[in-house]
Design an enzyme around this catalytic site. Structure first.
Site, PDB file in Angstrom:
ATOM      1  N   CYS A 115       0.812  -1.234   0.000  1.00  0.00           N
ATOM      2  CA  CYS A 115       0.000   0.000   0.000  1.00  0.00           C
ATOM      3  C   CYS A 115       0.838   1.272   0.000  1.00  0.00           C
ATOM      4  O   CYS A 115       0.333   2.349  -0.302  1.00  0.00           O
ATOM      5  CB  CYS A 115      -0.951  -0.011   1.188  1.00  0.00           C
ATOM      6  SG  CYS A 115      -1.878  -1.543   1.304  1.00  0.00           S
ATOM      7  N   HIS A 255      -3.912   6.509   3.020  1.00  0.00           N
ATOM      8  CA  HIS A 255      -4.204   5.230   2.346  1.00  0.00           C
ATOM      9  C   HIS A 255      -5.608   4.780   2.735  1.00  0.00           C
ATOM     10  O   HIS A 255      -5.993   4.837   3.905  1.00  0.00           O
ATOM     11  CB  HIS A 255      -3.160   4.190   2.775  1.00  0.00           C
ATOM     12  CG  HIS A 255      -3.515   2.796   2.387  1.00  0.00           C
ATOM     13  ND1 HIS A 255      -3.946   2.468   1.125  1.00  0.00           N
ATOM     14  CD2 HIS A 255      -3.527   1.643   3.102  1.00  0.00           C
ATOM     15  CE1 HIS A 255      -4.198   1.167   1.072  1.00  0.00           C
ATOM     16  NE2 HIS A 255      -3.951   0.643   2.264  1.00  0.00           N
ATOM     17  N   ASN A 285      -9.943  -1.359  -0.263  1.00  0.00           N
ATOM     18  CA  ASN A 285      -8.490  -1.189  -0.190  1.00  0.00           C
ATOM     19  C   ASN A 285      -7.878  -1.649  -1.516  1.00  0.00           C
ATOM     20  O   ASN A 285      -7.898  -2.833  -1.828  1.00  0.00           O
ATOM     21  CB  ASN A 285      -7.962  -2.025   0.986  1.00  0.00           C
ATOM     22  CG  ASN A 285      -6.452  -1.914   1.158  1.00  0.00           C
ATOM     23  OD1 ASN A 285      -5.761  -1.381   0.309  1.00  0.00           O
ATOM     24  ND2 ASN A 285      -5.955  -2.446   2.262  1.00  0.00           N
TER      25      ASN A 285
HETATM   26  N1  ACO Z   1     -18.158 -10.173   8.590  1.00  0.00           N
HETATM   27  C1  ACO Z   1     -18.578 -10.443   9.842  1.00  0.00           C
HETATM   28  N2  ACO Z   1     -17.755 -10.729  10.833  1.00  0.00           N
HETATM   29  C2  ACO Z   1     -16.435 -10.716  10.577  1.00  0.00           C
HETATM   30  C3  ACO Z   1     -15.928 -10.441   9.303  1.00  0.00           C
HETATM   31  C4  ACO Z   1     -16.853 -10.156   8.278  1.00  0.00           C
HETATM   32  N3  ACO Z   1     -16.472  -9.867   7.022  1.00  0.00           N
HETATM   33  N4  ACO Z   1     -14.574 -10.498   9.353  1.00  0.00           N
HETATM   34  C5  ACO Z   1     -14.231 -10.813  10.606  1.00  0.00           C
HETATM   35  N5  ACO Z   1     -15.364 -10.955  11.345  1.00  0.00           N
HETATM   36  C6  ACO Z   1     -15.471 -11.288  12.761  1.00  0.00           C
HETATM   37  C7  ACO Z   1     -14.264 -12.024  13.274  1.00  0.00           C
HETATM   38  O1  ACO Z   1     -14.367 -13.398  12.996  1.00  0.00           O
HETATM   39  C8  ACO Z   1     -14.321 -11.707  14.751  1.00  0.00           C
HETATM   40  O2  ACO Z   1     -15.258 -12.566  15.346  1.00  0.00           O
HETATM   41  P1  ACO Z   1     -14.963 -13.189  16.816  1.00  0.00           P
HETATM   42  O3  ACO Z   1     -14.882 -11.994  17.731  1.00  0.00           O
HETATM   43  O4  ACO Z   1     -16.155 -14.068  17.019  1.00  0.00           O
HETATM   44  O5  ACO Z   1     -13.675 -13.916  16.678  1.00  0.00           O
HETATM   45  C9  ACO Z   1     -14.899 -10.299  14.798  1.00  0.00           C
HETATM   46  O6  ACO Z   1     -15.517 -10.085  13.523  1.00  0.00           O
HETATM   47  C10 ACO Z   1     -13.865  -9.218  15.020  1.00  0.00           C
HETATM   48  O7  ACO Z   1     -12.736  -9.499  14.167  1.00  0.00           O
HETATM   49  P2  ACO Z   1     -11.486  -8.560  14.109  1.00  0.00           P
HETATM   50  O8  ACO Z   1     -10.518  -9.064  13.088  1.00  0.00           O
HETATM   51  O9  ACO Z   1     -10.983  -8.303  15.482  1.00  0.00           O
HETATM   52  O10 ACO Z   1     -12.178  -7.223  13.557  1.00  0.00           O
HETATM   53  P3  ACO Z   1     -11.599  -5.806  13.480  1.00  0.00           P
HETATM   54  O11 ACO Z   1     -12.484  -4.861  14.154  1.00  0.00           O
HETATM   55  O12 ACO Z   1     -10.126  -5.752  13.762  1.00  0.00           O
HETATM   56  O13 ACO Z   1     -11.742  -5.496  11.901  1.00  0.00           O
HETATM   57  C11 ACO Z   1     -10.395  -5.508   9.914  1.00  0.00           C
HETATM   58  C12 ACO Z   1     -11.116  -6.336  10.955  1.00  0.00           C
HETATM   59  C13 ACO Z   1     -11.410  -4.669   9.181  1.00  0.00           C
HETATM   60  C14 ACO Z   1      -9.683  -6.433   8.948  1.00  0.00           C
HETATM   61  C15 ACO Z   1      -9.377  -4.582  10.620  1.00  0.00           C
HETATM   62  O14 ACO Z   1      -8.608  -5.323  11.510  1.00  0.00           O
HETATM   63  C16 ACO Z   1      -8.442  -3.869   9.671  1.00  0.00           C
HETATM   64  O15 ACO Z   1      -8.840  -2.975   8.946  1.00  0.00           O
HETATM   65  N6  ACO Z   1      -7.139  -4.219   9.703  1.00  0.00           N
HETATM   66  C17 ACO Z   1      -6.124  -3.474   8.940  1.00  0.00           C
HETATM   67  C18 ACO Z   1      -6.168  -3.688   7.473  1.00  0.00           C
HETATM   68  C19 ACO Z   1      -5.132  -2.805   6.833  1.00  0.00           C
HETATM   69  O16 ACO Z   1      -5.003  -1.636   7.122  1.00  0.00           O
HETATM   70  N7  ACO Z   1      -4.286  -3.328   5.989  1.00  0.00           N
HETATM   71  C20 ACO Z   1      -3.191  -2.451   5.580  1.00  0.00           C
HETATM   72  C21 ACO Z   1      -2.701  -2.567   4.373  1.00  0.00           C
HETATM   73  S1  ACO Z   1      -3.336  -3.816   3.288  1.00  0.00           S
HETATM   74  C22 ACO Z   1      -2.001  -4.199   2.241  1.00  0.00           C
HETATM   75  O17 ACO Z   1      -0.895  -3.842   2.445  1.00  0.00           O
HETATM   76  C23 ACO Z   1      -2.344  -5.115   1.076  1.00  0.00           C
END
Ligand code: ACO
Length: 328
Positions: A115, A255, A285
């Site tokens: 990214c 980003h 993203n």
């Molecule tokens: N729908 C419903 N529930 C979901 C989904 C979904 N699509 N995805 C995950 N969940 C659930 C999980 O299973 C978890 O359930 P549990 O509590 O029963 O285990 C719950 O939701 C919370 O999961 P988390 O992963 O803790 O959710 P979080 O609030 O962290 O959000 C996300 C996840 C959106 C992926 C976030 O962590 C994020 O944005 N991370 C950073 C991504 C990023 O910035 N990447 C950078 C660059 S990408 C690159 O370089 C290619």
């Protein structure tokens, strides 16, 4: 007073026609429009057709930027293409773009910085112009992440989209230009966000395909924590390095990965939401394409224009992170 050496003279972008909405994902995996919107800010994303390649989107974006600046293919000294979804193992995707454009005088190369790739590319372009190695450089961020997305994994598949953005960089004029860039990486944390297959470490076998090693794997919660800190740090660093005052920044373009990360970054540097660009809702993203897509949209919709001061900031796999300050 900074005396910029290079400037962005034009931009262009391209996205595939096909769109997947959050409601489409409700039919594919156990998720909901509500979860995706509240946790990420994403509503839809563009998805490449089967025969639509990263180089195709990159070429379309490049042609628009070149047309806008009236730059001929022969004038290009370098084509720097940031991508983590190259068309093939080798040669570089930039070489395919060079062929598509007929840019016979260019040196073409890819950058793999996820990214942050476009900011790495801008830094390199700025340096090449500063040392008089080039006069006209095409910098592109382009991805077809849908091709390496596991559509059975709800934690990642809802996040990514496809697209490309391009910029023409030339020697600075009239105090317009790239005021500063900052880049960094930390390879110790490579395993938190990666595609384990697709390279020589795990050559494709039936087993690696069954294990989905050719798809993006991400420890979302961990990545989130690092992204918030690193993007905030990178934004602070470039503002301090360039001596910009808060009210001199017309637009912060972070980003576009997650609205909560964007909000946290803006809060860290105390920029109100009306001076923060957001289009993650429409594109998801798009990794290296995210910043140039946003920059192009901000210009084309009149949010910024010649003379505006813009801060770009990104974080991605590697980990990589970086920022740039630009007077358009
Ligand atoms: N729908 C419903 N529930 C979901 C989904 C979904 N699509 N995805 C995950 N969940 C659930 C999980 O299973 C978890 O359930 P549990 O509590 O029963 O285990 C719950 O939701 C919370 O999961 P988390 O992963 O803790 O959710 P979080 O609030 O962290 O959000 C996300 C996840 C959106 C992926 C976030 O962590 C994020 O944005 N991370 C950073 C991504 C990023 O910035 N990447 C950078 C660059 S990408 C690159 O370089 C290619």
């Amino acid at each position: 007073m900074i005396n910029p050496k290079s400037m962005i003279v034009s931009t262009g972008s391209a996205v595939p026609e096909k769109v997947l909405t959050n409601h489409d994902f409700e039919k594919m995996v156990d998720t909901s429009d509500e979860w995706i919107r509240t946790r990420t800010g994403i509503e839809k994303r563009h998805i490449a057709a089967e025969d639509e390649l990263t180089s195709d989107l990159a070429t379309e974006a490049a042609k628009k930027a070149m047309q806008e600046a009236d730059v001929s293919p022969e004038e290009l000294d370098y084509i720097i293409l940031a991508t983590i979804t190259p068309d093939v193992g080798f040669p570089s995707t930039a070489c395919f773009v060079q062929k598509n454009l007929g840019a016979v005088n260019a040196t073409a190369m890819d950058i793999s910085a996820a990214c942050t790739g476009f900011i790495y590319g801008l830094e390199l372009a700025d340096t090449l112009i500063t040392v008089n190695k080039a006069k006209t450089i095409l910098v592109i961020g382009a991805e077809t992440l849908s091709k390496v997305t596991d559509y059975t994994d709800r934690a990642t598949c809802v996040l990514f989209g496809d697209g490309a953005g391009a910029a023409i960089v030339k020697p600075a004029e009239n105090s317009r230009g790239i005021l500063g860039t900052f880049t960094k990486s930390n390879g110790n944390l490579h395993y938190l966000l990666h595609i384990p297959g697709m390279g020589t470490k795990h050559l494709p076998t039936h087993e690696t395909l069954d294990q989905h090693l050719h798809y993006i794997k991400m420890a979302g919660r961990e990545v989130f924590k690092y992204a918030v800190t690193a993007m905030g740090d990178a934004a602070v660093k470039i503002i301090e390095d360039t001596g910009l005052k808060n009210d001199e920044i017309d637009l912060l373009i972070p980003h576009q990965a997650n609205l909560r990360i964007i909000d946290a970054t803006a809060k860290r540097v105390n920029i109100p939401s009306d001076r923060v660009f957001v289009n993650v809702n429409n594109y998801g993203n798009t990794s290296a394409a995210s910043i140039p897509l946003a920059l192009d949209e901000a210009i084309k919709t009149g949010k910024i224009h010649q003379g505006s001061t813009v801060v770009l900031v990104a974080f991605g796999a590697g980990f990589t992170w970086g920022s740039a300050a630009i007077k358009l």
